[in-house]
Write a protein that holds these residues in place. Structure first.
Motif, short mmCIF file in Angstrom:
data_model
loop_
_atom_site.label_atom_id
_atom_site.label_comp_id
_atom_site.label_asym_id
_atom_site.label_seq_id
_atom_site.Cartn_x
_atom_site.Cartn_y
_atom_site.Cartn_z
N GLU A 105 48.71 49.15 -22.20
CA GLU A 105 47.80 48.78 -23.28
C GLU A 105 48.39 47.67 -24.15
O GLU A 105 47.72 46.68 -24.47
N LEU A 106 49.65 47.82 -24.53
CA LEU A 106 50.28 46.83 -25.41
C LEU A 106 50.45 45.48 -24.71
O LEU A 106 50.27 44.42 -25.33
N LEU A 107 50.80 45.50 -23.43
CA LEU A 107 50.94 44.25 -22.70
C LEU A 107 49.61 43.52 -22.58
O LEU A 107 49.54 42.29 -22.67
N GLU A 108 48.54 44.28 -22.39
CA GLU A 108 47.23 43.65 -22.29
C GLU A 108 46.81 43.03 -23.62
O GLU A 108 46.26 41.93 -23.67
N LEU A 109 47.11 43.71 -24.73
CA LEU A 109 46.82 43.15 -26.04
C LEU A 109 47.67 41.92 -26.31
O LEU A 109 47.23 40.97 -26.96
N LEU B 1 46.88 43.14 -31.36
CA LEU B 1 48.16 43.77 -31.05
C LEU B 1 48.85 44.21 -32.33
O LEU B 1 49.37 45.34 -32.43
N ALA B 2 48.86 43.33 -33.35
CA ALA B 2 49.50 43.68 -34.63
C ALA B 2 48.85 44.91 -35.24
O ALA B 2 49.54 45.82 -35.73
N ALA B 3 47.52 44.96 -35.20
CA ALA B 3 46.82 46.11 -35.76
C ALA B 3 47.14 47.38 -35.00
O ALA B 3 47.30 48.46 -35.60
N ARG B 4 47.24 47.28 -33.68
CA ARG B 4 47.55 48.46 -32.86
C ARG B 4 48.96 48.96 -33.12
O ARG B 4 49.21 50.18 -33.19
N VAL C 36 48.57 40.97 -39.35
CA VAL C 36 47.43 40.41 -38.61
C VAL C 36 47.13 38.98 -39.04
O VAL C 36 46.31 38.29 -38.43
N THR C 37 47.77 38.50 -40.12
CA THR C 37 47.52 37.14 -40.60
C THR C 37 48.63 36.18 -40.20
O THR C 37 48.39 34.98 -40.06
#
Length: 351
Positions: free
Chosen positions: A102-106, A14-17, A53-54
């Motif tokens: 998409e974001l909710l799924e991530l 999610l962070a990367a997206r 992402v970390t």
């Protein structure tokens, strides 16, 4: 490199997206974190943490809605603020819905399917949760248990709306096993507590912070004390057209000493005005039965799913909303209001 697993991997993805949307959606715009933060109404540090992402911090659902709305249309780059869904074209709304799904799924929450429900008591961002209760006056406590010098001292004797607090505390702990969930008395509210997911429990006479926060929201509901019902607090409503109405308990027989037939409960949910990344909930009643019924509205397994589904269809849950409800009482038992029954809904509001 070893990939994190489970929920941690979803958060990193999610962070990367989110970062990819900012830098790659319209690369020629060179959108910065402060610019995006200003559009979403948050601080740049929030956007930075959501993109890491970390050390990922999960955005609240309302912020993912904001992301989906912003990146649904290039018009967001020149708009003075975040466009409302009503300002989007049909094509833009379809793109917003696609991005939101998409974001909710991530995020791990998923998109609601027909018949599926979600809990308003899940706070997957990991922020602390504080349940704040009113404090009973000394004359309303049993002296045998309230003095620390007594051998049978019970600290919880000071808590008003104890039934509601115990019910909600257990439920919130179960829904958020990794979060810092605590309860305390209103007079002991600390500065840091105001930044948490804040739940104000009980009538506004004993928990006056609830009234202050309700005023910040512009809530057209107030509680006023009247002597006719043993100094209980009835609810005063001011409607958009300027008319007013009052809702109080139903009593069998004498209004001061008769049996309580039904109480009135209030449930308010909004972004926390002290920290927009967290939530504010105000739950109150004329008497303790009203507060308890308003809590059980979204914890009782018999009706909570139906109540959540009603609220999700009736309101935009990312914006401040309130429901004033009838809470039936039979002797020692307090019935849980089913909001799908129209007569149980006394007043509804969304800002």
């Amino acid at each position: 490199m070893v990939q994190p697993s489970g929920a941690a991997y979803d958060r990193a993805a999610l962070a990367a997206r989110l970062r990819q949307l900012r830098v790659g959606r319209w690369p020629e715009a060179a959108l910065t974190q402060p610019q995006l933060a200003a559009a979403l109404g948050v601080g740049p540090s929030s956007v930075s943490s959501w993109e890491s992402v970390t050390a990922t911090k999960v955005p609240p659902l309302s912020r993912l809605d904001g992301y989906a709305t912003f990146f649904a249309t290039r018009r967001s780059l020149t708009a003075p603020g975040l466009l409302s869904p009503d300002e989007l074209t049909a094509e833009e709304r379809a793109e917003r819905d696609r991005l939101r799904k998409e974001l909710l799924e991530l995020r791990g929450s998923g998109q609601l399917e027909p018949g599926e429900t979600r809990s308003l008591w899940q706070f997957p961002d990991g922020n602390p949760v504080r349940l704040i209760c009113g404090e009973l006056s000394r004359e309303n406590r049993k002296d045998l248990f309230t003095s620390a010098k007594r051998r049978n001292y019970i600290q919880l004797q000071a808590y008003a709306d104890l039934d509601a607090m115990v019910e909600l505390y257990g439920h919130v702990r179960a829904e958020n096993p990794g979060s810092d969930v605590q309860f305390d008395l209103a007079p002991r509210l600390e500065h840091d507590d105001l930044q948490s997911h804040l739940v104000m429990l009980g009538g506004m006479a004993m928990n006056q912070g609830g009234r202050t926060l309700a005023n910040l929201l512009g809530l057209p509901v107030d509680q006023v004390t009247i002597a006719e019902i043993n100094n209980g607090e009835v609810f005063d409503i001011t409607r958009d057209d300027g008319t007013t109405e009052q809702h109080g308990p139903e009593v069998w027989g004498d209004v001061r000493a008769g049996d309580l037939i039904s109480d009135v409960g209030l449930f308010v949910r909004a972004p926390n005005p002290n920290n927009q990344d967290t939530t504010l909930t105000i739950i109150s009643g004329v008497f303790t039965r009203g507060t308890y019924g308003a809590v059980r509205c979204l914890t009782d397994p018999a009706v909570r799913d139906g109540n959540y589904q009603y609220l999700a269809e009736r309101f935009d849950l990312a914006k401040p909303f309130a429901v004033l409800m009838k809470v039936p009482v039979l002797d020692h038992a307090t019935a849980t209001p089913d909001l799908r029954v129209p007569t149980n809904r006394l007043f509804e509001w969304q800002n």
